[in-house]
Design an enzyme around this catalytic site. Structure first.
Site, mmCIF file in Angstrom:
data_model
loop_
_atom_site.group_PDB
_atom_site.id
_atom_site.type_symbol
_atom_site.label_atom_id
_atom_site.label_comp_id
_atom_site.label_asym_id
_atom_site.label_seq_id
_atom_site.Cartn_x
_atom_site.Cartn_y
_atom_site.Cartn_z
ATOM 1 N N GLN A 39 64.334 49.715 43.858
ATOM 2 C CA GLN A 39 63.028 49.204 44.294
ATOM 3 C C GLN A 39 62.678 47.935 43.524
ATOM 4 O OE1 GLN A 39 60.543 48.299 46.426
ATOM 5 N NE2 GLN A 39 60.933 50.400 47.037
ATOM 6 N N HIS B 266 24.265 32.256 25.987
ATOM 7 C CA HIS B 266 22.989 32.755 26.505
ATOM 8 C C HIS B 266 22.486 34.011 25.806
ATOM 9 C CE1 HIS B 266 20.842 35.663 29.040
ATOM 10 N NE2 HIS B 266 20.042 34.643 29.217
#
Length: 868
Positions: free
Chosen positions: A308, A827
């Site tokens: 595979q 921030h």
């Protein structure tokens, strides 16, 4: 050739819909010269679809499954089980049975076979789905194989496969399944080969896992495997595991576990020659498919078989530079407090707006730091500057520099030339006058510029809209990079650094600027958080309105408010808030993100939480409390300084710096607010053009423009033509990019360099980060990944990946902050200091290490978190 069964050799590249991802890849592998693949064939999706196509019970259950939400796990399990039972009871079509019998007689009825599932949503470049369906090894005999074909069909509806499809946005109706029948090989050894290192993502390093027997033992986690690393045809690392078990095939079918003799458990699985041979095979397969591969292999009698190969979908893409040189890239998102993937139009706008050259990778932006790291003049400045905001980036860059020969350092002659052009300007240059009116005027000029943009935009249409936006972006850049504006921001930041450094040096007080930064003027972002408290105060006296808002689901609610007592007043208050802040949202630097004005219902849960958690007048109280704390801290520091040697001088210097800090530090948030305001005006104009394109049948949906670059959109508007392959390709890419975690630092080899914090003098179990806002606080951790899901109570500690201005309304409800991304002046840090919240940022994997609901202690001064 039968439509029911295809030999591996018969499979064509276009037949994904027939053989699924695994089957297609096996067909491709079988056609690569020199690659050995065990023989086999595919029972195509046609057989599955014929078997279940006219089954009423199956379709009814499938429709029920489609109606479920991912949270309904028990119901998903029940229906999935019923679907599997229906599939196991169906008759396999006669044509399929005959075709399977024919191929088995050709390959040998007596042989053992692996029977593997191959779904059409499996082993794809943008979604792996590996292991979601079932595999059966060493199956012997036609009837046995036919029964296992049905088991594979049924495995399309295992709970895990169903949930995985739901998580990845695949329609159950659109997914089909093929079954791979592959002749078994009985290996001495097997394993997995990654053609890129799965740990570091380095594309030049292959990683091989190897153990004795069948690979099933390794894949299922039963055994540890040897690991070999190969780079440029050289074995660079070997780890030999203790292998106590192996799985082998039985002659009569099935598999069995066998213990490995103690004296053989530490044997190296593969010889050096076999390792290098396998590595070369891996590179050949990678070259064929054109991307890094995850390959399953077996060793039988000195022959390597490939069973595979699939794309590795978890690797972070590398910025494209094809000059053959080594490069080092730094993430922009970690500095911008927005590490989400951006759509192409969002990337385009940010690239048009910024002054620095940047490159794209994985839906994010990166800066190539190679030249600056090669230069002695700029290297230290870059590392120290970034180090203040993100120590993990500093540590990663230091790691790269310490590697010999990765970055070509400048020669002595080049150093001389470099010194003249690369020395950064001294911070004392352009020191602004300590006058708060400067900030007032900058804000006023920005507001006037935005009003002018609105007026001018109304006169444009068609391609003129895009041309005008390009012109206005030049105006935006002038505002963003205005020398006076930058000087003001730097003055505030320098004042903060000076105060922290000197107060620790003179008084032994850490992070004194944190308290002094509370409740400053002109911080548009913290003002926004307080403004939402004021909106809550307007709504508070009207119980009917509150009851109605608790069930708001769509964005038409504003018009319906007037039917209630106080409704008009409430609507006006929400409208006023949206007029000033409605262009904001979480992830706002991406122009394609949905703004609060576009979806006003987004802010309603936050307002309702404020009504529940706070008394009337909370915004004024919070601001006043912060101001008094800051003034009290200033007075205390100045009194203590007075008693030191040269006390008068120290007091005068400190007063001046505190004045600089309080006059200027709030303005740092404003230029971004102006940029986002302009972005929203651009966006509204572009969406009008997109609407016309939909009406002219050029676009299917208005929001499809988000998947075009600005240049592509310009061409579409000009020509009224679009190749929809562009949209489909970018949508698939974006789906993949959304799942990836961007690195702070990545090299041109694809290697992700991770930095580390120093842990001296910290508790053993401490979770370490960067201290950005002083204080110690205990509370309930609320782990929140999407702002829309926030359900905070007063006193909770917010734990999240990052915060940008869109998150600010949540800050008034919390008493501490922990983020995975951030720095001293980003921030979350700035707003946490202003609101007086202890905060630690840059905490790697904070949202995984800390569980929602746990009690934690945040040490904002020392920079760590304890789980209690």
């Amino acid at each position: 050739m039968s439509s029911f069964v295809l030999d591996f050799q018969e499979i064509e590249k276009t037949q994904l819909f027939l053989v699924g991802g695994k089957g297609l890849n096996l067909g491709e592998l079988s056609n690569i010269q020199g690659i050995q693949v065990p023989e086999g064939f595919c029972v195509t999706t046609v057989g599955y679809e014929q078997a279940i196509g006219k089954n009423g019970a199956f379709q009814t259950l499938l429709n029920q499954l489609a109606m479920l939400k991912i949270e309904e796990r028990d119901r998903i399990g029940e229906i999935s089980k019923q679907i599997r039972e229906v599939i196991m009871a169906v008759e396999i079509p006669v044509d399929v049975v005959e075709s399977v019998a024919h191929y088995l007689s050709h390959f040998g009825d007596e042989h053992a076979y692996a029977v593997r599932s191959s779904a059409t949503a499996e082993d794809l470049p943008y979604a792996s789905f590996a292991g979601q369906q079932d595999t059966y090894l060493n199956v012997i005999g036609k009837e046995n194989i036919l029964q296992h074909i049905k088991k594979c069909w049924a495995s399309l509806f295992t709970d895990r496969a169903v949930i995985y499809r739901m998580q990845n946005g695949f329609d159950h109706n659109q997914v089909s399944i093929c079954v791979v029948i592959q002749k078994m090989v009985f290996p001495e050894a097997s394993g997995i080969l990654f053609t890129a290192d799965p740990i570091t993502s380095n594309r030049k390093v292959l990683s091989i896992d190897a153990s004795f027997g069948l690979g099933e033992a390794l894949v299922s986690g039963l055994v540890s495997a040897d690991n070999y690393k190969v780079k440029e045809d050289e074995i660079v690392e070997k780890v030999i595991a203790t292998k106590k078990l192996a799985i082998y095939g039985r002659k009569e079918g099935g598999t069995e576990r066998k213990k490995i003799a103690p004296n053989q458990q530490k044997f190296q699985t593969l010889t050096e020659q076999q390792i290098l041979q396998l590595a070369r095979i891996g590179r050949q397969i990678e070259a064929y498919f054109g991307c890094p591969q995850d390959i399953e292999w077996c060793l039988v009698d000195d022959t390597i078989y490939i069973v595979q190969s699939r794309p590795i979908t978890t690797l972070y893409p590398i910025p494209e530079v094809n000059d053959g040189e080594n490069h080092v890239y730094i993430s922009v998102g970690h500095q911008q407090m927005m590490t989400d993937a951006m759509k192409p139009l969002g990337l385009s706008f940010f690239l048009l707006t910024t002054s620095a050259p940047m490159c794209k990778a994985g839906g994010r932006l990166f800066v190539d730091a190679t030249q600056r790291l090669a230069s002695p003049a700029s290297r230290d400045y870059l590392i120290n500057t970034l180090g203040k905001s993100d120590p993990l980036i500093r540590d990663a860059l230091t790691t790269v520099i310490e590697r010999e020969n990765f970055i070509k350092l400048l020669s002595d002659d080049e150093k001389e030339k470099d010194l003249s052009k690369n020395v950064p300007p001294a911070s004392s240059q352009q020191q602004p006058e300590n006058d708060p009116e400067i900030v007032t005027n900058l804000i006023k000029n920005s507001e006037l510029s935005i009003e002018e943009l609105k007026r001018n935009m109304q006169t444009k249409s068609g391609v003129d809209v895009l041309d005008f936006i390009l012109e206005d972006i030049q105006q935006l850049k002038k505002v963003l990079f205005n020398s006076q504006s930058i000087a003001i921001i730097m003055a505030g930041m320098n004042a903060s650094s000076w105060i922290n450094e000197k107060m620790e040096q003179w008084l032994g007080e850490k992070n004194a600027a944190d308290v002094l930064s509370q409740s400053v003027q002109h911080n548009i972002t913290s003002e926004m958080g307080l403004a939402l408290l004021d909106v809550a105060d307007v709504i508070r006296p009207y119980p009917e309105v509150i009851a109605y808002l608790q069930h708001v689901e769509d964005d038409s609610f504003l018009d319906e408010l007037i039917q209630f007592k106080g409704g008009e007043k409430v609507r006006d208050a929400i409208d006023a808030f949206l007029n000033k802040y409605g262009m904001r949202c979480s992830g706002e630097i991406d122009i394609t993100k949905t703004r609060w004005s576009e979806q006003p219902a987004t802010i309603i849960p936050m307002i309702l939480n404020h009504i529940r958690d706070f008394e009337y007048g909370a915004s004024k109280r919070k601001f006043e409390e912060g101001l008094q704390e800051a003034l009290k801290k200033e007075k205390e520091l100045l009194e203590r300084l007075q008693h030191l040697p040269d006390g008068e001088q120290k007091v005068e210097e400190t007063k001046r710096m505190i004045c600089n800090l309080r006059n200027f530090i709030g303005y740092r948030e404003y230029p971004k607010y102006g940029m986002i305001h302009r972005y929203f005006i651009y966006k509204q104009a572009l969406l009008k053009e997109a609407e016309k394109l939909v009406q002219n049948n050029v676009l299917n949906e208005i929001e499809d423009i988000y998947y075009l670059t600005f240049e592509e959109l310009h061409e579409v508007v000009r020509t009224n033509k679009l190749d929809y392959k562009i949209i489909h390709k970018q949508k698939n890419a974006y789906k993949l990019y959304e799942k990836l975690t961007p690195p702070r630092v990545i090299t041109s080899d694809g290697e992700i360099i991770t930095g580390k914090y120093k842990r001296e003098n910290l508790p053993a179990e401490a979770i370490v980060g960067l201290p950005v806002s002083s204080g110690v606080v205990e509370g309930r951790a609320r782990v929140i990944l999407n702002m829309e899901d926030a359900n905070l109570e007063d006193g909770d500690i917010l734990v999240t990946a990052f915060t940008d201005p869109g998150w600010t309304p949540l800050f008034v409800s919390i008493k501490g902050l922990v983020t995975e991304v951030g720095g001293l002046m980003t921030h979350g840090a700035v707003i946490a200091r202003e609101y007086g919240l202890p905060a630690v940022v840059g905490v790697e994997n904070a949202t995984k290490l800390i569980k929602d609901g746990q009690r934690i202690r945040v040490h904002g001064t020392e920079g760590y978190i304890e789980v209690l």
